[in-house]
Structure formats: structure tokens, C-alpha cells
Design a protein around this motif. Sequence first.
Motif, mmCIF file in Angstrom:
data_model
loop_
_atom_site.group_PDB
_atom_site.id
_atom_site.type_symbol
_atom_site.label_atom_id
_atom_site.label_comp_id
_atom_site.label_asym_id
_atom_site.label_seq_id
_atom_site.Cartn_x
_atom_site.Cartn_y
_atom_site.Cartn_z
ATOM 1 N N PHE A 146 58.338 44.682 21.184
ATOM 2 C CA PHE A 146 57.685 45.070 19.920
ATOM 3 C C PHE A 146 56.622 46.145 20.166
ATOM 4 N N THR A 147 56.971 47.151 20.920
ATOM 5 C CA THR A 147 56.159 48.298 21.363
ATOM 6 C C THR A 147 55.159 47.929 22.447
ATOM 7 N N GLY A 148 54.914 46.643 22.709
ATOM 8 C CA GLY A 148 54.086 46.213 23.834
ATOM 9 C C GLY A 148 52.593 46.263 23.561
ATOM 10 N N PHE A 149 51.886 45.322 24.181
ATOM 11 C CA PHE A 149 50.425 45.298 24.083
ATOM 12 C C PHE A 149 49.858 44.677 25.362
ATOM 13 N N PRO A 150 49.904 45.419 26.489
ATOM 14 C CA PRO A 150 49.455 44.862 27.777
ATOM 15 C C PRO A 150 47.946 44.949 27.962
ATOM 16 N N TRP A 151 47.201 44.482 26.980
ATOM 17 C CA TRP A 151 45.732 44.550 27.009
ATOM 18 C C TRP A 151 45.180 43.262 27.623
ATOM 19 N N VAL A 152 44.023 43.362 28.256
ATOM 20 C CA VAL A 152 43.305 42.257 28.904
ATOM 21 C C VAL A 152 44.198 41.392 29.793
ATOM 22 N N GLY A 153 45.028 42.053 30.593
ATOM 23 C CA GLY A 153 45.722 41.323 31.642
ATOM 24 C C GLY A 153 44.785 41.133 32.830
ATOM 25 N N PHE A 154 45.290 40.517 33.871
ATOM 26 C CA PHE A 154 44.471 40.291 35.063
ATOM 27 C C PHE A 154 44.303 41.567 35.887
ATOM 28 N N ALA A 155 45.220 42.535 35.706
ATOM 29 C CA ALA A 155 45.211 43.715 36.580
ATOM 30 C C ALA A 155 43.950 44.548 36.413
ATOM 31 N N GLU A 156 43.551 44.825 35.150
ATOM 32 C CA GLU A 156 42.434 45.753 34.970
ATOM 33 C C GLU A 156 41.122 45.208 35.505
ATOM 34 N N ALA A 157 40.968 43.868 35.539
ATOM 35 C CA ALA A 157 39.753 43.306 36.130
ATOM 36 C C ALA A 157 39.694 43.571 37.627
ATOM 37 N N GLN A 158 40.833 43.916 38.232
ATOM 38 C CA GLN A 158 40.864 44.166 39.672
ATOM 39 C C GLN A 158 40.226 45.500 40.067
ATOM 40 N N VAL A 159 39.872 46.331 39.084
ATOM 41 C CA VAL A 159 39.084 47.515 39.447
ATOM 42 C C VAL A 159 37.731 47.075 39.991
ATOM 43 N N ASN A 160 37.344 45.842 39.689
ATOM 44 C CA ASN A 160 36.144 45.220 40.258
ATOM 45 C C ASN A 160 36.516 43.994 41.080
ATOM 46 N N GLY A 161 37.651 44.065 41.751
ATOM 47 C CA GLY A 161 38.131 42.916 42.497
ATOM 48 C C GLY A 161 38.794 43.327 43.798
ATOM 49 N N PRO A 162 39.455 42.379 44.467
ATOM 50 C CA PRO A 162 39.979 42.648 45.814
ATOM 51 C C PRO A 162 41.360 43.280 45.867
ATOM 52 N N PHE A 163 42.114 43.306 44.750
ATOM 53 C CA PHE A 163 43.531 43.658 44.831
ATOM 54 C C PHE A 163 43.897 44.957 44.131
ATOM 55 N N ALA A 164 42.912 45.837 43.915
ATOM 56 C CA ALA A 164 43.221 47.131 43.299
ATOM 57 C C ALA A 164 44.015 48.024 44.240
ATOM 58 N N ALA A 165 43.854 47.840 45.550
ATOM 59 C CA ALA A 165 44.464 48.752 46.523
ATOM 60 C C ALA A 165 45.987 48.709 46.514
ATOM 61 N N ILE A 166 46.582 47.659 45.950
ATOM 62 C CA ILE A 166 48.041 47.580 45.891
ATOM 63 C C ILE A 166 48.593 48.425 44.748
ATOM 64 N N ALA A 167 47.742 48.807 43.771
ATOM 65 C CA ALA A 167 48.199 49.488 42.565
ATOM 66 C C ALA A 167 48.861 50.836 42.838
ATOM 67 N N LEU A 169 50.824 51.551 45.078
ATOM 68 C CA LEU A 169 52.169 51.253 45.558
ATOM 69 C C LEU A 169 53.007 50.524 44.510
ATOM 70 N N LEU A 170 52.429 49.467 43.918
ATOM 71 C CA LEU A 170 53.196 48.600 43.020
ATOM 72 C C LEU A 170 52.652 48.561 41.601
ATOM 73 N N GLY A 171 51.641 49.353 41.306
ATOM 74 C CA GLY A 171 51.103 49.388 39.950
ATOM 75 C C GLY A 171 50.234 48.190 39.630
ATOM 76 N N GLY A 172 49.771 48.151 38.392
ATOM 77 C CA GLY A 172 48.935 47.040 37.950
ATOM 78 C C GLY A 172 49.635 45.704 38.052
ATOM 79 N N LEU A 173 50.956 45.686 37.879
ATOM 80 C CA LEU A 173 51.690 44.424 38.017
ATOM 81 C C LEU A 173 51.623 43.900 39.451
ATOM 82 N N GLY A 174 51.508 44.803 40.416
ATOM 83 C CA GLY A 174 51.322 44.366 41.798
ATOM 84 C C GLY A 174 49.993 43.668 41.979
ATOM 85 N N SER A 175 48.952 44.184 41.343
ATOM 86 C CA SER A 175 47.647 43.522 41.381
ATOM 87 C C SER A 175 47.719 42.167 40.707
ATOM 88 N N THR A 176 48.421 42.093 39.572
ATOM 89 C CA THR A 176 48.586 40.822 38.873
ATOM 90 C C THR A 176 49.290 39.804 39.763
#
Length: 511
Positions: A146-167, A169-176
Motif C-alpha cells: 500500500f505504497t509502504g510506510f517504513p517509519w520508526v523502525g529499529f534501523a534509524e535508531a542505529q545512527v546512535n547505536g552499534p549496528f549502523a556500520a552494516i548499512a 553493505l546490507l542497508g537499514g534492514l541489515g541493521s534491523t
Amino acid sequence: MFSQSLPSNTRYTHWLFCLALGIAVSIAGELPSGGWLQIPLLSLLWWRLSLINTTHFLPHFAGGFLFGLAYFVVGLWWIFISLHDIGGMNAALSVAAVVLLSAYMALFFGLASALGKKLQHRHIFLSSAIMAAAWVLLEYLRGQLFTGFPWVGFAEAQVNGPFAAIAPLLGGLGSTFLVVWASMQLSAWRQSLVRTSIPIGLVLVLMLGLNQLRFTEAIGTPISVRLIQGNFEQSLKWNPNAITQQMRFYSDAIVEKAADLIVIPETAFPLIERDLPSDALPQLRAFSQATHSNILLGLIGIVPSPNGQLQYSNRALGLSPSNASPYYYDKFHLVPFGEFIPPGFQWFVNAFRIPMSDFARGNLMQPPFHIERIGEDSIGAAITICYEDIFGNELASRIRNSEAPVNLFVNITNLAWFGQSQAPSQQLRLSQMRSIETGLPSIRSTNTGITAVIGPDGRVLQALPQWTQASLSTSVQGFTGKTPFVVWGNWPILSLACFLLAFALLQRRRF
């Protein structure tokens, strides 16, 4: 079923615990160290759901759903402001809309929780990976259906977390994936502290190594940039006198000082292009040519529709010193109800009272805006409008398939719709994640904030205070190159998720 899975005296406490955790995880995501805090809080959810002594679908779905419902109501409450305070919708209907949207979002959390539990493995490492795979798959669907709404997932909080470095390679879903996997591992520490903590430690060391990788590099010299933040109230958007005042402010602010790139926000000129004062664009074009400034501004365009009639578009218009014809970018990813009307929902838009709420959709593949420079090659800027920068896979596709190089992102948006809420900071983090994924800097020009410059590593380099009328003058370095995520998109992480789920299903059938 519920009575078999939980003692009757703890059943309601269990569901309240899931709701409370949803609130806590959502609030944690807004904090400076939110990406770290969410992991132990999520581990409490997995621990609580592990107390359900059954693999039946419904109890685990209910736990994940209630967690998600509270999580999204807290994270998306700013929609009430746009519906009620700005749009004039009835308060009860506005609350219902927020709750219903949150409930829809929570369905994906519930399904992921139930699927991960249904396919769980007796080994905690694999069980954690299977839950992470289920979560990634459902998060991907949340961003598509339905056009999608990937807002407030776990990935964006990783800009202040430990798993941003995978993005990269694998994008925000990799961080998730890593957030869910690590929190699941942590939830089982009582079973074996060594078996749960050592894998987490090794992954954290891996993240330190990945942080040293660079897939893009600087190109040429930095460009001078001016970002103009007008801070005009949304309630005045359709007032003729206010429109005149707003356009005069932005026109005067543009010609106040030259720069390689001058940007004003989404619909900063809140008129159809053909209805602008006759001297508005000619004056700006003359200034662009005289000072060698590239200008990017937001207004309302008109494009032909498939039936031959004219239709509005949410447009960015660019003026270049050497080009007599303006550059156009028409927004591709439209906001349901706000910019296009889903079939059968005209009544909703009528209640919301939004002028011009049925826009034409631009093409996904539109050329970048070329920022011309004296004596140097131009810099290619991929334009996004409003919340288009939350769709990482689409932006990766645009860079990957662009005939001209893309060296930075420029986002123009108007967040006055959402008042003094957390929406601007949430979108800022989403923009940061897009820069991490692509290795390209981002420029954000907003009406009320947060106007900012983001480096290719996702760090906010400079920003204007919210709710102020100001201009940010700075320099921005363009970058060239493609990260693995830009080259491959979401296919690697989705393939991994599908492989893990297929493996879990085969194991389950075998035993």
C-alpha cells in the motif's frame, strides 16, 4: 488457548507488560543513545514472550501486536497534530486514525513475532537469527505494501547505536536484523552467559572493523551552500496575504547572498508555477546567471495526466547559471490521503479539508540536478521531497540506474504539518541512515526544521535550531562511488532472511 499458555492471574499482566515495553522502546529510540537502549529493552520482550508455554500462533502474535501498537502510537502521535490541529479534523476521528494506522503497522510486528516463534530452533544462536529473519521480512513488507510506510523502525535508531556500520553493505534492514538478533541473544543470558555474550561481542568487534571501510570518496572541492528556513505556520499556507509575505521573504533571502547552491523548502512558493508573479522566476534566474548560483526551490507544478487533463505535482524547480530552461523534479512517492486519494477514501480527504490533495506522480528515475561550478565539473544532486528519503531501496535504485553521477542528496520538506513533535528528529535520523547506506552526504532544507547538513558517514555536521527563521551558510563536499547496498539493494539481506526461514521450516518438518 490463552489459559493453556499463561496462568490466568498473570495473563493481563503479561499483555500490559508488552504494551509498556512498546512505549519504552519507542521513547528510547528518541534518546541520544537510543540505538543501544532499544536492544536490552527488546530482550525483555523476547523474555516475556518466552514465558508463553506454547508455539501456537495467536498468543505470540498478540504479544508482538500489543507491543507494536503501543510502539507506533507513541512514535506516530504527531499525525494527530496534522489531522486535528492543522487539518481541522474532529478530535475523536483524528485519534481513531492514529490508532488504526498504528494497529496496521503493529500487524507486521505481531506476524514477525509469531513467525519467529513458530520456527524457533533449539539452539539460541539460530533461534535468534530466525526471529531476526522473520522481522526483516515483515519490515520489508511494511515498507512496500500500500505504497509502504517504513517509519520508526529499529534501523534509524542505529545512527546512535552499534549496528549502523552494516548499512553500507546490507542497508537499514541489515541493521534491523542485528538489533533483533542481538536482543534475542541477550534475552537468553540465563541459559548460558558465554554462548549468548560471545557472539554479540564478536559482532560488535566486526562493526568496529566495518566502520573503517569507505566505499565512496570525495570529488573536487566543496561547494558553498545556503539553506533558508522560513519558519512559516502551516495554518497560513492558503492565506493570500501570508502567501505573498512568504514568497517575498524567500525571494529576498535567495538574492541576499550568492552560493554554489541555494535551497528553499518544499512548497516554499505555495502557488502553481504558472500563477507565480510574472517577475518572480525571471528575477531569480537573473540572479543565478549574474552570481553563478544554482537555486533549488519548492512549488506546485502542473503535468499532463494519462487522460489528457492537467494535474498538480509536488515539484522542485532548479535554476542553473548556464541553462535557460529550468530543471524539474516531480515527487514520485506520494503521501496517501495527503497527496493522492486511495480509491473509496474521498470522504476522508473531505473531512481533512486539504486543498490540492490529489497530485500526479513523477517517475522514479528522474535525472539529478547538476550544480554548476566555475572551472570544475558539476555536482549531481539527487532530489527528494518530503518523506521520500525514508525509502532506502528506492534511493539506492535511483543512484544505481542513474545515467549521470549522483554525488549528494538534497531533501526539501515542510514539517510544519506536525507541530512541535518528534517527527522532525525522526526524519533527520532516517536521512542519516540514507547517507550511511549510500556513502553520500545529505542536505536538508525545511520550513520549520530540522534544516541540516549530514556527512557521508551519517553524522550531522551542521543544523539550524527548530522554529527559527534563519539561513545556514556552509560548505558541502560531494562524493563519488557506490556502496554494496547501492549496487545490490535489499536482495542480499532478503535472500539471507528467506534462506534462514526456509532452513527453519525444513528443520521443523524433519523433527
